[in-house]
Enzyme design. Structure first.
Site, mmCIF file in Angstrom:
data_model
loop_
_atom_site.group_PDB
_atom_site.id
_atom_site.type_symbol
_atom_site.label_atom_id
_atom_site.label_comp_id
_atom_site.label_asym_id
_atom_site.label_seq_id
_atom_site.Cartn_x
_atom_site.Cartn_y
_atom_site.Cartn_z
ATOM 1 N N ILE A 12 -5.408 -36.656 28.883
ATOM 2 C CA ILE A 12 -5.713 -36.690 27.455
ATOM 3 C C ILE A 12 -7.205 -36.926 27.237
ATOM 4 O O ILE A 12 -7.828 -36.349 26.342
ATOM 5 C CB ILE A 12 -4.859 -37.774 26.749
ATOM 6 C CG1 ILE A 12 -3.378 -37.512 27.031
ATOM 7 C CG2 ILE A 12 -5.128 -37.783 25.248
ATOM 8 C CD1 ILE A 12 -2.460 -38.650 26.724
ATOM 9 N N ASP A 58 -15.237 -48.897 38.347
ATOM 10 C CA ASP A 58 -13.966 -49.479 37.922
ATOM 11 C C ASP A 58 -14.214 -50.510 36.816
ATOM 12 O O ASP A 58 -15.015 -51.436 36.999
ATOM 13 C CB ASP A 58 -13.285 -50.154 39.138
ATOM 14 C CG ASP A 58 -11.821 -50.469 38.856
ATOM 15 O OD1 ASP A 58 -10.973 -50.165 39.705
ATOM 16 O OD2 ASP A 58 -11.544 -50.994 37.748
ATOM 17 N N SER A 125 1.114 -46.143 22.688
ATOM 18 C CA SER A 125 2.251 -45.272 23.019
ATOM 19 C C SER A 125 3.468 -45.629 22.167
ATOM 20 O O SER A 125 3.677 -46.797 21.826
ATOM 21 C CB SER A 125 2.596 -45.449 24.509
ATOM 22 O OG SER A 125 3.829 -44.835 24.813
ATOM 23 N N THR A 127 6.165 -45.929 23.175
ATOM 24 C CA THR A 127 7.011 -46.764 24.024
ATOM 25 C C THR A 127 7.119 -48.185 23.460
ATOM 26 O O THR A 127 8.057 -48.917 23.758
ATOM 27 C CB THR A 127 6.467 -46.752 25.471
ATOM 28 O OG1 THR A 127 7.514 -47.069 26.377
ATOM 29 C CG2 THR A 127 5.312 -47.653 25.660
ATOM 30 N N TYR A 150 4.420 -51.490 31.916
ATOM 31 C CA TYR A 150 3.479 -50.515 31.323
ATOM 32 C C TYR A 150 3.570 -50.602 29.799
ATOM 33 O O TYR A 150 2.552 -50.785 29.114
ATOM 34 C CB TYR A 150 3.799 -49.087 31.788
ATOM 35 C CG TYR A 150 3.199 -48.064 30.868
ATOM 36 C CD1 TYR A 150 3.977 -47.429 29.897
ATOM 37 C CD2 TYR A 150 1.842 -47.786 30.919
ATOM 38 C CE1 TYR A 150 3.401 -46.535 29.020
ATOM 39 C CE2 TYR A 150 1.267 -46.888 30.046
ATOM 40 C CZ TYR A 150 2.056 -46.269 29.081
ATOM 41 O OH TYR A 150 1.497 -45.389 28.190
ATOM 42 N N LYS A 154 0.834 -52.040 26.599
ATOM 43 C CA LYS A 154 0.429 -51.371 25.357
ATOM 44 C C LYS A 154 0.650 -52.317 24.173
ATOM 45 O O LYS A 154 -0.172 -52.436 23.272
ATOM 46 C CB LYS A 154 1.207 -50.071 25.162
ATOM 47 C CG LYS A 154 0.851 -48.981 26.169
ATOM 48 C CD LYS A 154 -0.623 -48.657 26.145
ATOM 49 C CE LYS A 154 -0.982 -47.582 27.146
ATOM 50 N NZ LYS A 154 -2.446 -47.351 27.207
ATOM 51 N N TYR A 178 0.980 -42.555 20.869
ATOM 52 C CA TYR A 178 1.327 -41.178 21.244
ATOM 53 C C TYR A 178 2.833 -41.050 21.445
ATOM 54 O O TYR A 178 3.454 -41.960 22.006
ATOM 55 C CB TYR A 178 0.729 -40.791 22.594
ATOM 56 C CG TYR A 178 -0.711 -41.054 22.827
ATOM 57 C CD1 TYR A 178 -1.179 -41.117 24.133
ATOM 58 C CD2 TYR A 178 -1.631 -41.233 21.796
ATOM 59 C CE1 TYR A 178 -2.513 -41.344 24.408
ATOM 60 C CE2 TYR A 178 -2.964 -41.478 22.058
ATOM 61 C CZ TYR A 178 -3.405 -41.525 23.366
ATOM 62 O OH TYR A 178 -4.718 -41.763 23.648
ATOM 63 N N PHE A 179 3.341 -39.869 21.132
ATOM 64 C CA PHE A 179 4.695 -39.572 21.558
ATOM 65 C C PHE A 179 4.585 -38.880 22.920
ATOM 66 O O PHE A 179 3.968 -39.469 23.824
ATOM 67 C CB PHE A 179 5.433 -38.831 20.429
ATOM 68 C CG PHE A 179 5.864 -39.859 19.397
ATOM 69 C CD1 PHE A 179 4.932 -40.521 18.622
ATOM 70 C CD2 PHE A 179 7.199 -40.228 19.274
ATOM 71 C CE1 PHE A 179 5.320 -41.524 17.707
ATOM 72 C CE2 PHE A 179 7.593 -41.223 18.363
ATOM 73 C CZ PHE A 179 6.641 -41.861 17.597
ATOM 74 N N ASN A 180 5.066 -37.687 23.121
ATOM 75 C CA ASN A 180 4.996 -37.128 24.482
ATOM 76 C C ASN A 180 3.952 -36.023 24.597
ATOM 77 O O ASN A 180 4.227 -34.881 24.225
ATOM 78 C CB ASN A 180 6.385 -36.627 24.897
ATOM 79 C CG ASN A 180 7.322 -37.788 25.184
ATOM 80 O OD1 ASN A 180 7.575 -38.631 24.322
ATOM 81 N ND2 ASN A 180 7.826 -37.849 26.414
ATOM 82 N N ARG A 232 12.907 -36.024 22.565
ATOM 83 C CA ARG A 232 11.542 -36.544 22.501
ATOM 84 C C ARG A 232 10.699 -35.690 21.563
ATOM 85 O O ARG A 232 11.084 -34.570 21.229
ATOM 86 C CB ARG A 232 10.899 -36.518 23.908
ATOM 87 C CG ARG A 232 11.590 -37.411 24.939
ATOM 88 C CD ARG A 232 11.359 -38.875 24.661
ATOM 89 N NE ARG A 232 11.916 -39.740 25.705
ATOM 90 C CZ ARG A 232 13.176 -40.165 25.756
ATOM 91 N NH1 ARG A 232 14.030 -39.787 24.802
ATOM 92 N NH2 ARG A 232 13.594 -40.950 26.734
#
Ligand code: WQD
Length: 338
Positions: A12, A58, A125, A127, A150, A154, A178-180, A232
């Site tokens: 993305i 990093d 997300s 999620t 995970y 978020k 975001y969705f998928n 989804r």
């Protein structure tokens, strides 16, 4: 105007860098290349014809983050993608996910918190909703107990940003849920590059069709949906990338309603796994080899967005259909394997 994109070589992130450059922004990318490759820069430049600055380090190295912001003290906005994002891996390695996804967020925010003005876009997300009680899902839907570390990173990440913005009024932030995300840039110069066996549906479909995978396993057809498979909201990655630019512009132009906002970013349409397969077979003219197997642990039945808020307040709407997205995904797979 200089914008930092962390994780800008990722799926993305790279598509968002293209859209930022298309709008005339100067882009600096930080990426540790743990889940991406510097070769992506060539693809981005092929599309936009513009240069960018890339620094490989990093974000867990706090002193390097501080030193970076000293050198780039003219950064006006940050779009923060850098994070680990494999749901299954996060269950096995929770500390890796909490350290990587949260310490890096804190280090970036520490650099922005005392600036005279800063705009921050966070990669969140859907999620965070888990299995929502009502569909389509609005931004007011309750955030449920995360199904994975995970997903928890978020949720916690959003809370860290919210709490920071409360005491730093010059810091403006938007979390995009975001969705998928699926598909690839229509030029096929950039796209999704999953490392190893793909966890997500679309890359597994295209790798099966190209012959890299023997057969797609459809994880369950006994869900309470029209055809028994999960639903989804599959959004083209370029539509998603454009939503980031629109959200950033909202903050840079001071059009935000408060200094911490949340938007769902999806198409507003739900598609089942079997509908995705049918769409792929139609656009690719390939017969997909798949079988129905047992459910995957942790999968929810259905999730698709209510996009009213993003449509009305961001003035953004997804334009690509499922067919368009799968056409671009297939074109990319064929290019990568050629
Ligand atoms: C979609 C559907 C599977 C693979 C995940 C993360 C989410 C976000 C997007 C980062 C499900 C089915 C899948 C396969 C299948 N990631 N499937 N066979 O799980 O909705 O979301 O990726 O932000 O946070 O949770 O996406 O593509 O893995 O699965 O049948 O080989 O396809 O059961 O119904 P998911 P997915």
């Amino acid at each position: 105007m200089k914008i930092l994109v962390t994780g800008g070589l990722g799926f993305i992130g790279s598509h968002t860098v293209v859209e930022l450059q298309n709008k005339g922004y100067e882009v600096v990318i930080i990426d540790n290349c743990s889940n991406s490759s510097p070769d992506v820069i060539k693809g981005i430049c092929e599309i936009t014809g513009k240069d960018l600055v890339f620094e490989k380090f990093d974000l867990r190295e706090k002193d390097k983050v501080q030193e970076f912001f000293k050198r780039h003290n003219d950064i006006e906005g940050v779009i923060h993608f850098a994070a680990s994002k494999a749901v299954g891996e996060s269950v096995e390695k929770p500390l890796l996910y909490y350290e990587n996804n949260l310490s890096t967020l804190v280090y970036i925010l520490q650099q922005l918190a005392d600036k005279a003005s800063a705009s921050f876009i966070f990669s969140s997300s859907c999620t965070v909703y888990g299995q929502a009680d009502e569909l389509p899902i609005t931004e007011n839907a309750p955030v449920k107990t995360a199904e994975s570390p995970y997903g928890n990173t978020k949720q916690i990440g959003e809370e860290i940003i919210r709490d920071t913005c409360k005491v730093h009024p010059a810091l403006k932030a938007i979390a995009l849920r975001y969705f998928n995300p699926i598909g690839a840039h229509p030029s096929a110069e950039i796209g999704e590059l999953p490392i190893g066996v793909p966890q997500n549906l679309i890359p597994f479909i295209t790798q099966t069709a190209i012959g890299l995978r023997e057969q797609l396993s459809v994880f369950g057809d006994d869900y309470p949906t029209s055809d028994g498979t999960c639903i989804r909201d599959y959004i083209h990655v370029v539509d998603l990338a454009k939503a980031h630019v629109v959200a950033l512009q909202r903050l840079l132009e001071g059009k935000n309603a408060s200094n911490y906002e949340v938007f769902n970013v999806g198409t507003g349409t739900g598609s089942s796994v079997l509908e995705v397969i049918q769409s792929f077979e139609k656009v690719s003219k390939e017969k997909l080899n798949y079988k129905i197997v047992e459910r995957r642990e942790g999968d929810i039945t259905a999730a698709y967005a209510d996009t009213t808020k993003a449509n009305n307040e961001l003035g953004w709407k997804a334009k690509s259909s499922l067919d368009d997205s799968l056409t671009s995904a297939w074109k990319w797979e064929q290019k990568v394997r050629s």
